[in-house]
Design a protein around this motif. Structure first.
Motif, PDB file in Angstrom:
ATOM      1  N   GLN A  28       2.317   1.707  -3.476  1.00 11.45           N
ATOM      2  CA  GLN A  28       1.274   2.172  -4.389  1.00 11.45           C
ATOM      3  C   GLN A  28       0.985   3.662  -4.184  1.00 11.45           C
ATOM      4  O   GLN A  28       0.776   4.398  -5.160  1.00 11.45           O
ATOM      5  CB  GLN A  28       0.014   1.339  -4.229  1.00 11.45           C
ATOM      6  CG  GLN A  28       0.175  -0.054  -4.794  1.00 11.45           C
ATOM      7  CD  GLN A  28      -1.103  -0.859  -4.777  1.00 11.45           C
ATOM      8  OE1 GLN A  28      -2.185  -0.306  -4.852  1.00 11.45           O
ATOM      9  NE2 GLN A  28      -0.961  -2.171  -4.695  1.00 11.45           N
ATOM     10  N   THR A  29       1.007   4.108  -2.953  1.00 12.60           N
ATOM     11  CA  THR A  29       0.808   5.535  -2.666  1.00 12.60           C
ATOM     12  C   THR A  29       1.952   6.365  -3.244  1.00 12.60           C
ATOM     13  O   THR A  29       1.719   7.391  -3.892  1.00 12.60           O
ATOM     14  CB  THR A  29       0.700   5.767  -1.139  1.00 12.60           C
ATOM     15  OG1 THR A  29      -0.431   5.054  -0.642  1.00 12.60           O
ATOM     16  CG2 THR A  29       0.560   7.252  -0.814  1.00 12.60           C
ATOM     17  N   ALA A  43       0.838  -1.210   0.000  1.00  9.00           N
ATOM     18  CA  ALA A  43       0.000   0.000   0.000  1.00  9.00           C
ATOM     19  C   ALA A  43       0.868   1.252   0.000  1.00  9.00           C
ATOM     20  O   ALA A  43       0.545   2.237  -0.684  1.00  9.00           O
ATOM     21  CB  ALA A  43      -0.934  -0.016   1.205  1.00  9.00           C
ATOM     22  N   LEU A  44       1.966   1.234   0.745  1.00  6.54           N
ATOM     23  CA  LEU A  44       2.882   2.372   0.785  1.00  6.54           C
ATOM     24  C   LEU A  44       3.506   2.620  -0.590  1.00  6.54           C
ATOM     25  O   LEU A  44       3.546   3.758  -1.070  1.00  6.54           O
ATOM     26  CB  LEU A  44       3.974   2.147   1.833  1.00  6.54           C
ATOM     27  CG  LEU A  44       5.073   3.200   1.904  1.00  6.54           C
ATOM     28  CD1 LEU A  44       4.499   4.545   2.318  1.00  6.54           C
ATOM     29  CD2 LEU A  44       6.164   2.757   2.864  1.00  6.54           C
ATOM     30  N   ARG A  52       1.489   0.899 -13.383  1.00  6.72           N
ATOM     31  CA  ARG A  52       1.028   1.270 -12.041  1.00  6.72           C
ATOM     32  C   ARG A  52      -0.373   0.724 -11.789  1.00  6.72           C
ATOM     33  O   ARG A  52      -0.670   0.217 -10.709  1.00  6.72           O
ATOM     34  CB  ARG A  52       1.042   2.786 -11.856  1.00  6.72           C
ATOM     35  CG  ARG A  52       0.853   3.199 -10.392  1.00  6.72           C
ATOM     36  CD  ARG A  52       0.544   4.662 -10.237  1.00  6.72           C
ATOM     37  NE  ARG A  52      -0.786   5.009 -10.682  1.00  6.72           N
ATOM     38  CZ  ARG A  52      -1.902   4.750 -10.010  1.00  6.72           C
ATOM     39  NH1 ARG A  52      -1.872   4.117  -8.856  1.00  6.72           N
ATOM     40  NH2 ARG A  52      -3.078   5.116 -10.481  1.00  6.72           N
ATOM     41  N   LEU A  68      -1.794  -1.814  -8.882  1.00  6.39           N
ATOM     42  CA  LEU A  68      -2.983  -1.482  -8.108  1.00  6.39           C
ATOM     43  C   LEU A  68      -3.984  -2.639  -8.112  1.00  6.39           C
ATOM     44  O   LEU A  68      -4.583  -2.953  -7.081  1.00  6.39           O
ATOM     45  CB  LEU A  68      -3.632  -0.211  -8.679  1.00  6.39           C
ATOM     46  CG  LEU A  68      -4.806   0.371  -7.926  1.00  6.39           C
ATOM     47  CD1 LEU A  68      -4.375   0.814  -6.532  1.00  6.39           C
ATOM     48  CD2 LEU A  68      -5.395   1.540  -8.695  1.00  6.39           C
ATOM     49  N   ARG A 101       1.637   6.385  -7.070  1.00  5.21           N
ATOM     50  CA  ARG A 101       0.517   7.223  -7.504  1.00  5.21           C
ATOM     51  C   ARG A 101       0.853   8.701  -7.384  1.00  5.21           C
ATOM     52  O   ARG A 101       0.634   9.475  -8.317  1.00  5.21           O
ATOM     53  CB  ARG A 101      -0.738   6.905  -6.698  1.00  5.21           C
ATOM     54  CG  ARG A 101      -1.971   7.701  -7.165  1.00  5.21           C
ATOM     55  CD  ARG A 101      -3.175   7.550  -6.258  1.00  5.21           C
ATOM     56  NE  ARG A 101      -2.993   8.378  -5.078  1.00  5.21           N
ATOM     57  CZ  ARG A 101      -2.837   7.928  -3.835  1.00  5.21           C
ATOM     58  NH1 ARG A 101      -2.847   6.635  -3.582  1.00  5.21           N
ATOM     59  NH2 ARG A 101      -2.675   8.748  -2.828  1.00  5.21           N
ATOM     60  N   ARG A 102       1.410   9.092  -6.258  1.00  4.99           N
ATOM     61  CA  ARG A 102       1.741  10.508  -6.056  1.00  4.99           C
ATOM     62  C   ARG A 102       2.817  10.985  -7.013  1.00  4.99           C
ATOM     63  O   ARG A 102       2.758  12.103  -7.521  1.00  4.99           O
ATOM     64  CB  ARG A 102       2.160  10.750  -4.608  1.00  4.99           C
ATOM     65  CG  ARG A 102       0.991  10.678  -3.660  1.00  4.99           C
ATOM     66  CD  ARG A 102       1.396  10.984  -2.247  1.00  4.99           C
ATOM     67  NE  ARG A 102       0.246  10.912  -1.372  1.00  4.99           N
ATOM     68  CZ  ARG A 102       0.316  10.866  -0.062  1.00  4.99           C
ATOM     69  NH1 ARG A 102       1.502  10.898   0.537  1.00  4.99           N
ATOM     70  NH2 ARG A 102      -0.771  10.806   0.658  1.00  4.99           N
TER      71      ARG A 102
END
Length: 150
Positions: free
Chosen positions: A52-53, A49-50, A113, A117, A56-57
């Motif tokens: 992916q964040t 999750a980290l 990406r 996800l 994404r950012r």
């Protein structure tokens, strides 16, 4: 319109360079994040999750705006007389091919990406390492085209 572009030529050129640098930083870093994501992170974990964040950012907050700005300021430079872009020469065309390749690579990363996800990544760290060389090769084509005017 040409007078306006001529007046702001140094600003347009500076903003183009800054946006290219920001875009290139993202194009170099995101595939490297994918390498670490694939090799060291279990799908569905807190670290997943980290990653992916972060991915994404990087893509949405830095790379996408930088790509758009690069295109906007680059197109403005094409229409600026001081920029010296003459389409009867070869170099604008080789640069255009490099930029098109860079844009394709940007979107390719965006699709990768989305695979992360969805938990559907099928590529290895080695494949991402190889793809990480694409922006370097395209950068060489673009810079040599502009500087050497070949």
């Amino acid at each position: 319109m040409t007078d306006l572009l001529a007046t702001y030529y140094p600003w347009t050129k500076a903003l183009h360079i800054v946006s290219v640098v920001a875009w290139m930083a993202g194009l170099f870093y995101l595939p490297r994040l994918f390498v670490y994501h694939v090799e060291a992170v279990a799908a569905g974990s807190e670290t997943d999750a980290l990653f992916q964040t972060m991915e994404r950012r990087l893509l949405r907050a830095i790379m996408n705006p930088a790509m758009v700005a690069t295109w906007v300021f680059g197109i403005a430079l094409v229409f600026t007389p001081q920029a010296g872009v003459y389409w009867d020469e070869v170099w604008p065309w080789t640069k255009a091919v490099g930029i098109t390749g860079m844009t394709w690579f940007h979107h390719w990363l965006g699709y990768r990406r989305k695979e992360f996800l969805a938990g559907e990544n099928t590529r290895t760290g080695r494949q991402y390492r190889i793809m990480n060389e694409v922006p370097t090769l395209l950068l060489i084509v673009i810079v040599f085209s502009v500087v050497l005017k070949f």
